[in-house]
Motif scaffolding. Structure first.
Motif, short mmCIF file in Angstrom:
data_model
loop_
_atom_site.label_atom_id
_atom_site.label_comp_id
_atom_site.label_asym_id
_atom_site.label_seq_id
_atom_site.Cartn_x
_atom_site.Cartn_y
_atom_site.Cartn_z
N CYS A 149 -48.05 2.77 23.01
CA CYS A 149 -47.09 2.41 24.05
C CYS A 149 -47.62 2.91 25.40
N SER A 190 -46.03 4.37 27.49
CA SER A 190 -45.44 5.71 27.71
C SER A 190 -46.38 6.80 27.18
N HIS A 192 -45.18 6.95 19.14
CA HIS A 192 -43.78 6.87 18.72
C HIS A 192 -43.42 5.45 18.26
N GLU A 193 -44.41 4.80 17.68
CA GLU A 193 -44.17 3.49 17.04
C GLU A 193 -44.83 3.58 15.68
N VAL A 235 -38.88 6.67 18.90
CA VAL A 235 -39.15 7.53 20.07
C VAL A 235 -38.49 8.90 19.97
N CYS A 275 -40.59 1.00 19.21
CA CYS A 275 -40.29 1.32 20.61
C CYS A 275 -40.18 0.04 21.41
ZN ZN Z 1 -42.75 3.65 23.81
#
Ligand code: ZN
Ligand code: NAP
Ligand code: ZN
Length: 346
Positions: free
Chosen positions: A40, A42, A62-63, A88, A158
Motif C-alpha cells: 500500500c 501508506s 497491512h494487506e 490495517v 486495505c
Molecule cells: Zn493501506
C-alpha cells in the motif's frame, strides 16, 4: 514465534530480510501462514516518515491474506485451514461508542495499527505483513471467500475496504455520477466497486496510458487531468468524488465539479494540508468529508460482496527481492494496479 520479514531498519532505508519474534498463540489468537501481502502507498509514506516520526525497524504491510495454521483454546470464529485476512488494524479498545458499532477504525482511544505502533500493552512493537507468519486476535481478522484468487484478495484488506466504505456511506447506486481521482491501488478498487454498485464512473488520472485499463475495470469515462480543457465541461456534474491521490494537488477544481450538495471524500493522505477556496464550497452547498478504511463487520461485508461479484484487485505478484523496486514504481504511478509480495519468497 520466530518470524522472518522484510524491514526498513531506519527511515527511508531499503527493505531487507529481518528475523524477529511474534507473540506466542494466546487463548483468543489464531496464527496464519501468510500467502500474499499487498504493498500500500501508506507503507511507503511510513517507511519514509512522510506522516511524522515512525518506529524502526519497521516491517510494513497491512494487506494480508493467508491460511490459519493454529487456533487458541477459546477460538470459535476460525478453524485450522481456513482462509483468513488481516487489514490495517489488529486491535482497539472494544468499549467505546465507535468500537461498539463495529467502527474499530475510529476507536476513540485510537485503533492499534498492524505495524509502526505499539500493541495495546504499550510496549510490544507491532510488525506487519511483509512476513511469513502472523498472529492475530480472532476478532480482528476476516474470512476470505474461497472462490477468489488469494493474491488478488490481499489488497482488498486495505485498498478494497477503503473504497467500499465511502461508496456505501454516500449511497453509490444506479443514476449516481461518481468520480475517482487517481487510478492506483485504491482508485482501481473504487472503479470496480462503484461500477458493481451501478453508478456512472469517471476516472481522473494524470497517466494517459491507463485509459484502456480504466474502461476495462468498469469506468464509463476517463479524463486526463493534464488537460484543463477536459475538466471545464464537467463543472457541477458529480454527486460524489473520491480523492485517492497520494500526492499534493489542488482540490478546488474537483469541488467545482460537484453538483448541489455533492461530496468530495478525502482518502489519499499526502501529509500536507489542502488549500480550500471558500467559494468552491459555498457555491452548491458542497461538502468535503474524510473516510478511513472500514471496520471489521464492513470488511467482512466487502469480502462477501467481492465473492458474490467475483471482484479482486489487479495485481503484479513479486518476490521479496523486488520490493524496493516496487516502491520506486509505486511512487512513479507505475503500478498495475497493486504489487503483492509472494510471502514464500521472504
Ligand atoms: Zn493501506
Ligand atoms: P498508489 O497506488 O500509489 O496510487 C496513487 C495514485 O495517485 C497514482 O497511481 C496516480 O494515479 C495518482 N498520483 C500519484 N502522484 C500523483 C501526482 N503527483 N499528481 C496527480 N496524481 C498522482 O497509492 P494507493 O496505495 O492507492 O494510496 C493512495 C493514497 O491513499 C495514499 O496517500 C495512501 O496513504 C492513502 N490511503 C488512505 C487510506 C484511508 O483509509 N483513507 C487507506 C489506504 C491508503 P494516476 O496515475 O491515475 O494519476
Ligand atoms: Zn474503541
Amino acid at each position: 514465534m520466530k518470524s522472518r520479514g522484510l524491514a526498513a531498519l531506519e527511515a527511508s532505508a531499503p527493505l531487507k530480510s529481518f528475523d524477529f519474534n511474534r507473540r506466542e498463540l494466546g487463548e483468543h489468537d489464531v496464527s496464519l501462514d501468510i500467502a500474499y501481502s499487498g504493498i500500500c502507498h501508506s507503507d511507503i509514506h511510513q517507511v519514509r516518515q512522510e506522516w511524522g516520526p515512525a518506529i524502526f525497524p519497521m516491517v510494513p504491510g497491512h494487506e494480508i491474506a493467508g491460511t490459519v495454521t493454529a487456533i487458541g483454546s477459546s477460538v470459535t470464529k476460525f478453524a485450522v485451514g481456513d482462509l483468513i485476512g488481516v487489514g490495517v488494524f489488529i486491535d482497539s479498545c472494544r468499549t467505546c461508542a465507535s468500537c461498539k458499532q463495529g467502527l474499530q477504525q475510529y476507536c476513540e482511544s485510537g485503533m492499534t495499527g498492524t505495524y509502526n505502533t505499539l500493541e495495546r500493552d504499550g510496549k510490544t512493537v507491532a510488525y506487519g505483513g511483509y512476513s511469513n507468519i502472523f498472529v492475530i486476535n480472532q476478532d480482528y481478522a476476516v474470512h476470505i471467500p474461497a472462490n477468489l484468487s488469494l493474491a488478488g484478495v490481499a489488497p482488498l484488506l486495505c485498498a478494497g475496504i477503503t473504497l467500499y466504505s465511502p461508496l456505501k456511506k454516500w449511497g453509490a447506486k444506479p443514476g449516481m455520477k461518481i468520480g475517482v481521482m487517481g487510478l492506483g491501488g485504491l482508485g482501481h478498487m473504487g472503479v470496480k466497486f462503484a461500477h458493481a454498485m451501478g453508478a456512472e464512473v469517471t476516472v481522473f488520472s494524470h497517466s494517459a496510458e491507463k485509459e484502456s485499463d480504466a474502461l476495462t475495470m468498469g469506468a464509463d469515462h476517463f479524463v486526463l487531468t493534464k488537460d484543463p480543457s477536459a475538466l471545464k465541461p464537467l463543472y457541477k456534474t458529480f454527486d460524489l468524488i473520491l480523492n485517492t491521490v497520494s500526492a499534493d494537488l489542488d482540490i478546488n477544481i474537483y469541488l467545482d465539479m460537484l453538483k448541489l450538495d455533492g461530496t468530495l471524500v478525502v482518502i489519499g493522505l499526502p501529509g500536507v494540508p489542502y488549500g480550500v477556496n471558500a467559494g468552491s464550497l459555498l457555491n452548491g452547498r458542497r461538502r468535503i468529508a474524510g473516510s478511513m478504511i472500514g471496520g471489521i463487520p464492513e470488511m467482512q461485508e466487502m469480502l462477501d460482496f467481492c465473492g458474490k461479484h467475483s471482484i479482486v484487485s489487479d495485481v503484479e505478484i513479486i518476490s521479496a527481492d523486488y520490493v524496493n523496486t516496487a516502491y520506486e514504481r509505486t511512487v512513479a504511478s507505475d503500478v498495475k494496479y497493486r504489487f503483492v509480495i509472494d510471502a514464500t519468497t521472504i
